[in-house]
Write a protein that holds these residues in place. Structure first.
Motif, PDB file in Angstrom:
ATOM      1  N   LEU A  25       0.817  -1.213   0.000  1.00 13.89           N
ATOM      2  CA  LEU A  25       0.000   0.000   0.000  1.00 13.89           C
ATOM      3  C   LEU A  25       0.853   1.266   0.000  1.00 13.89           C
ATOM      4  CD1 LEU A  25      -2.723   1.472   0.310  1.00 13.89           C
ATOM      5  CD2 LEU A  25      -2.584   1.005   2.768  1.00 13.89           C
ATOM      6  N   ASP A  26       0.649   2.101  -1.015  1.00 10.44           N
ATOM      7  CA  ASP A  26       1.324   3.399  -1.073  1.00 10.44           C
ATOM      8  C   ASP A  26       0.584   4.391  -0.175  1.00 10.44           C
ATOM      9  OD1 ASP A  26       3.096   5.363  -1.825  1.00 10.44           O
ATOM     10  OD2 ASP A  26       2.036   5.854  -3.682  1.00 10.44           O
ATOM     11  N   ILE A  27       1.291   5.354   0.369  1.00  5.18           N
ATOM     12  CA  ILE A  27       0.655   6.367   1.224  1.00  5.18           C
ATOM     13  C   ILE A  27      -0.030   7.430   0.384  1.00  5.18           C
ATOM     14  CG2 ILE A  27       1.065   8.190   2.921  1.00  5.18           C
ATOM     15  CD1 ILE A  27       3.326   6.521   4.053  1.00  5.18           C
ATOM     16  N   ASN A  28       0.642   7.891  -0.669  1.00  5.26           N
ATOM     17  CA  ASN A  28       0.116   9.000  -1.472  1.00  5.26           C
ATOM     18  C   ASN A  28      -0.766   8.498  -2.608  1.00  5.26           C
ATOM     19  OD1 ASN A  28       1.486  10.962   0.046  1.00  5.26           O
ATOM     20  ND2 ASN A  28       3.353  10.663  -1.141  1.00  5.26           N
ATOM     21  N   LEU A  29      -2.042   8.343  -2.331  1.00  8.47           N
ATOM     22  CA  LEU A  29      -3.012   8.022  -3.365  1.00  8.47           C
ATOM     23  C   LEU A  29      -3.680   9.313  -3.797  1.00  8.47           C
ATOM     24  CD1 LEU A  29      -4.586   4.821  -1.770  1.00  8.47           C
ATOM     25  CD2 LEU A  29      -2.712   4.950  -3.422  1.00  8.47           C
ATOM     26  N   SER A  30      -4.184   9.361  -5.004  1.00  9.51           N
ATOM     27  CA  SER A  30      -4.667  10.634  -5.543  1.00  9.51           C
ATOM     28  C   SER A  30      -5.905  11.166  -4.835  1.00  9.51           C
ATOM     29  CB  SER A  30      -4.952  10.498  -7.041  1.00  9.51           C
ATOM     30  OG  SER A  30      -5.892   9.471  -7.281  1.00  9.51           O
ATOM     31  N   SER A  31      -6.833  10.278  -4.474  1.00  9.90           N
ATOM     32  CA  SER A  31      -8.088  10.752  -3.886  1.00  9.90           C
ATOM     33  C   SER A  31      -8.104  10.672  -2.365  1.00  9.90           C
ATOM     34  CB  SER A  31      -9.272   9.957  -4.451  1.00  9.90           C
ATOM     35  OG  SER A  31      -9.115   8.576  -4.178  1.00  9.90           O
ATOM     36  N   HIS A  32      -7.407   9.694  -1.794  1.00 13.19           N
ATOM     37  CA  HIS A  32      -7.364   9.507  -0.348  1.00 13.19           C
ATOM     38  C   HIS A  32      -5.934   9.172   0.071  1.00 13.19           C
ATOM     39  CE1 HIS A  32     -11.643   8.815  -1.165  1.00 13.19           C
ATOM     40  NE2 HIS A  32     -11.885   9.022   0.105  1.00 13.19           N
ATOM     41  N   SER A  33      -5.686   9.314   1.362  1.00 14.64           N
ATOM     42  CA  SER A  33      -4.394   8.892   1.898  1.00 14.64           C
ATOM     43  C   SER A  33      -4.381   7.376   2.069  1.00 14.64           C
ATOM     44  CB  SER A  33      -4.161   9.572   3.250  1.00 14.64           C
ATOM     45  OG  SER A  33      -3.146   8.917   3.970  1.00 14.64           O
ATOM     46  N   GLY A  34      -3.204   6.794   1.850  1.00 17.89           N
ATOM     47  CA  GLY A  34      -3.050   5.374   2.136  1.00 17.89           C
ATOM     48  C   GLY A  34      -3.294   5.067   3.601  1.00 17.89           C
ATOM     49  N   PHE A  35      -3.049   6.047   4.469  1.00 18.68           N
ATOM     50  CA  PHE A  35      -3.336   5.857   5.894  1.00 18.68           C
ATOM     51  C   PHE A  35      -4.837   5.648   6.110  1.00 18.68           C
ATOM     52  CE2 PHE A  35       0.604   8.623   6.892  1.00 18.68           C
ATOM     53  CZ  PHE A  35       1.424   7.503   6.927  1.00 18.68           C
ATOM     54  N   GLU A  36      -5.648   6.457   5.432  1.00 16.89           N
ATOM     55  CA  GLU A  36      -7.104   6.302   5.524  1.00 16.89           C
ATOM     56  C   GLU A  36      -7.528   4.921   5.043  1.00 16.89           C
ATOM     57  OE1 GLU A  36      -9.652   9.678   4.159  1.00 16.89           O
ATOM     58  OE2 GLU A  36      -7.723  10.490   3.487  1.00 16.89           O
ATOM     59  N   LEU A  37      -6.941   4.493   3.941  1.00 16.01           N
ATOM     60  CA  LEU A  37      -7.295   3.198   3.376  1.00 16.01           C
ATOM     61  C   LEU A  37      -6.876   2.067   4.311  1.00 16.01           C
ATOM     62  CD1 LEU A  37      -8.436   1.483   1.147  1.00 16.01           C
ATOM     63  CD2 LEU A  37      -6.286   1.746  -0.114  1.00 16.01           C
ATOM     64  N   CYS A  38      -5.718   2.191   4.921  1.00 18.41           N
ATOM     65  CA  CYS A  38      -5.254   1.173   5.860  1.00 18.41           C
ATOM     66  C   CYS A  38      -6.242   1.017   7.007  1.00 18.41           C
ATOM     67  CB  CYS A  38      -3.867   1.527   6.397  1.00 18.41           C
ATOM     68  SG  CYS A  38      -3.216   0.346   7.607  1.00 18.41           S
ATOM     69  N   LYS A  39      -6.696   2.135   7.565  1.00 15.47           N
ATOM     70  CA  LYS A  39      -7.650   2.067   8.677  1.00 15.47           C
ATOM     71  C   LYS A  39      -8.960   1.425   8.242  1.00 15.47           C
ATOM     72  CE  LYS A  39      -7.113   6.447   9.955  1.00 15.47           C
ATOM     73  NZ  LYS A  39      -7.271   7.691  10.750  1.00 15.47           N
ATOM     74  N   LYS A  40      -9.387   1.748   7.020  1.00 22.29           N
ATOM     75  CA  LYS A  40     -10.611   1.146   6.484  1.00 22.29           C
ATOM     76  C   LYS A  40     -10.436  -0.361   6.331  1.00 22.29           C
ATOM     77  CE  LYS A  40     -14.522   0.682   4.195  1.00 22.29           C
ATOM     78  NZ  LYS A  40     -15.832   0.697   4.896  1.00 22.29           N
ATOM     79  N   ILE A  41      -9.322  -0.787   5.768  1.00 26.89           N
ATOM     80  CA  ILE A  41      -9.061  -2.218   5.579  1.00 26.89           C
ATOM     81  C   ILE A  41      -8.992  -2.922   6.926  1.00 26.89           C
ATOM     82  CG2 ILE A  41      -7.373  -3.920   4.767  1.00 26.89           C
ATOM     83  CD1 ILE A  41      -6.604  -1.853   2.579  1.00 26.89           C
ATOM     84  N   ARG A  42      -8.279  -2.311   7.874  1.00 24.60           N
ATOM     85  CA  ARG A  42      -8.107  -2.927   9.185  1.00 24.60           C
ATOM     86  C   ARG A  42      -9.430  -3.090   9.936  1.00 24.60           C
ATOM     87  NH1 ARG A  42      -4.821  -5.661   8.461  1.00 24.60           N
ATOM     88  NH2 ARG A  42      -2.587  -5.493   8.775  1.00 24.60           N
ATOM     89  N   SER A  43     -10.437  -2.275   9.611  1.00 22.40           N
ATOM     90  CA  SER A  43     -11.739  -2.400  10.286  1.00 22.40           C
ATOM     91  C   SER A  43     -12.507  -3.632   9.828  1.00 22.40           C
ATOM     92  CB  SER A  43     -12.582  -1.145  10.044  1.00 22.40           C
ATOM     93  OG  SER A  43     -13.034  -1.070   8.696  1.00 22.40           O
ATOM     94  N   GLU A  44     -12.060  -4.240   8.708  1.00 16.76           N
ATOM     95  CA  GLU A  44     -12.811  -5.362   8.161  1.00 16.76           C
ATOM     96  C   GLU A  44     -11.967  -6.591   7.846  1.00 16.76           C
ATOM     97  OE1 GLU A  44     -15.432  -4.263   4.958  1.00 16.76           O
ATOM     98  OE2 GLU A  44     -15.597  -2.213   5.690  1.00 16.76           O
ATOM     99  N   TYR A  45     -10.658  -6.409   7.656  1.00 15.74           N
ATOM    100  CA  TYR A  45      -9.813  -7.528   7.238  1.00 15.74           C
ATOM    101  C   TYR A  45      -8.565  -7.600   8.118  1.00 15.74           C
ATOM    102  CZ  TYR A  45     -12.656  -6.804   3.019  1.00 15.74           C
ATOM    103  OH  TYR A  45     -13.687  -6.616   2.151  1.00 15.74           O
ATOM    104  N   ASP A  46      -7.863  -8.751   8.009  1.00 17.20           N
ATOM    105  CA  ASP A  46      -6.718  -8.946   8.894  1.00 17.20           C
ATOM    106  C   ASP A  46      -5.465  -9.414   8.157  1.00 17.20           C
ATOM    107  OD1 ASP A  46      -5.593  -8.863  11.470  1.00 17.20           O
ATOM    108  OD2 ASP A  46      -5.845 -11.028  11.707  1.00 17.20           O
ATOM    109  N   MET A  47      -5.389  -9.172   6.839  1.00 27.46           N
ATOM    110  CA  MET A  47      -4.189  -9.594   6.112  1.00 27.46           C
ATOM    111  C   MET A  47      -3.034  -8.617   6.364  1.00 27.46           C
ATOM    112  SD  MET A  47      -6.153  -7.532   4.167  1.00 27.46           S
ATOM    113  CE  MET A  47      -7.229  -8.510   3.123  1.00 27.46           C
ATOM    114  N   PRO A  48      -1.770  -9.050   6.204  1.00 25.80           N
ATOM    115  CA  PRO A  48      -0.635  -8.144   6.376  1.00 25.80           C
ATOM    116  C   PRO A  48      -0.692  -6.979   5.378  1.00 25.80           C
ATOM    117  CG  PRO A  48       0.106 -10.422   6.338  1.00 25.80           C
ATOM    118  CD  PRO A  48      -1.331 -10.431   5.924  1.00 25.80           C
ATOM    119  N   ILE A  49      -0.320  -5.789   5.862  1.00 28.65           N
ATOM    120  CA  ILE A  49      -0.261  -4.592   5.016  1.00 28.65           C
ATOM    121  C   ILE A  49       1.167  -4.051   5.082  1.00 28.65           C
ATOM    122  CG2 ILE A  49      -1.087  -2.238   4.650  1.00 28.65           C
ATOM    123  CD1 ILE A  49      -3.739  -3.078   5.909  1.00 28.65           C
ATOM    124  N   LEU A  50       1.834  -4.015   3.927  1.00 25.14           N
ATOM    125  CA  LEU A  50       3.193  -3.478   3.846  1.00 25.14           C
ATOM    126  C   LEU A  50       3.123  -2.138   3.125  1.00 25.14           C
ATOM    127  CD1 LEU A  50       3.544  -6.584   4.271  1.00 25.14           C
ATOM    128  CD2 LEU A  50       5.616  -6.437   2.886  1.00 25.14           C
TER     129      LEU A  50
END
Length: 226
Positions: A52-77
């Protein structure tokens, strides 16, 4: 469809070349370039790991990480050109498993990914890493839950609560133990636990009003029975 790796990076050429390189070496990989694409991908597919890159055009990768973590448990690098200590600390603080600086060597990146996948494979090779009963199946590697053959989607805390109950199946578990072991917080309120128990019953019980698996033991706690 199941993939070993999903690359999320708005640099199209880099995302595409990384994906192509991984696929050449039998690491089944897909890529997306946007926040919304990633959410849709995870709803329709599964993956063992996310780059996962941090600088996405529409949202931050940080935002996406938190969203993923609320529903899934796979490793995120995380993969990023940002090298401030603050960014690295945020990445680990919100659930990232590693932080890889750009520009990266494809060979080294793939070695890191393969090492993580190998650890997951070893962890999943023992019977304890999968659960199956007459009407409930849990794949602990992918985090998927199936009830009577159909997949049900659980939120992260619901999944954690269910797997803890199953781990202790046949035992009466007090509310206090669930607060500490599942939420990691002895001050969690009864109402929070009650809502999660109700939601779990609605998803896995044939009749949530007459549960056969998640039993309430009045005055003592809960017990999971097969």
């Amino acid at each position: 469809m199941h993939y070993n790796c999903l690359v999320v990076d708005d640099e199209l050429e880099l995302a595409e070349s990384t994906s192509e390189y991984f696929n050449l070496f039998d690491v089944k990989t897909a890529f997306v370039t946007e926040y919304e694409e990633c959410i849709k991908f995870l709803q329709e597919n599964s993956t063992d790991l996310i780059l996962l890159d941090i600088n996405l055009s529409s949202h931050s990768g940080f935002e996406l990480c938190k969203k993923i973590r609320s529903e899934y448990d796979m490793p995120i690098l995380f993969i990023s050109a940002r090298d401030r200590d603050e960014d690295v600390l945020i990445a680990f603080g919100i659930g990232g498993d590693d932080y890889i600086h750009k520009p990266y060597s494809l060979q080294i990146l793939m070695a890191k990914v393969k090492a993580v996948l190998q650890r997951m494979k070893k962890r999943g090779s023992s019977p304890e890493d999968n659960y199956e009963s007459e009407d409930l199946t849990i794949d602990y590697i992918t985090g998927k839950v199936y009830v009577r053959g159909s997949e049900v989607i659980l939120k992260a805390m619901e999944y954690k609560l269910l797997t803890y109950l199953i781990q202790k199946k046949g035992c009466i578990i007090s509310k206090e133990e669930l607060f500490e072991q599942v939420w990691g917080d002895s001050f969690t309120g009864d109402s929070t636990l009650n809502v999660h128990i109700r939601h779990l019953r609605e998803r896995i019980e044939e009749n949530p009003n007459e549960p056969v698996h998640i039993k309430t033991i009045w005055g003592r706690g809960y017990c999971y029975e097969e």
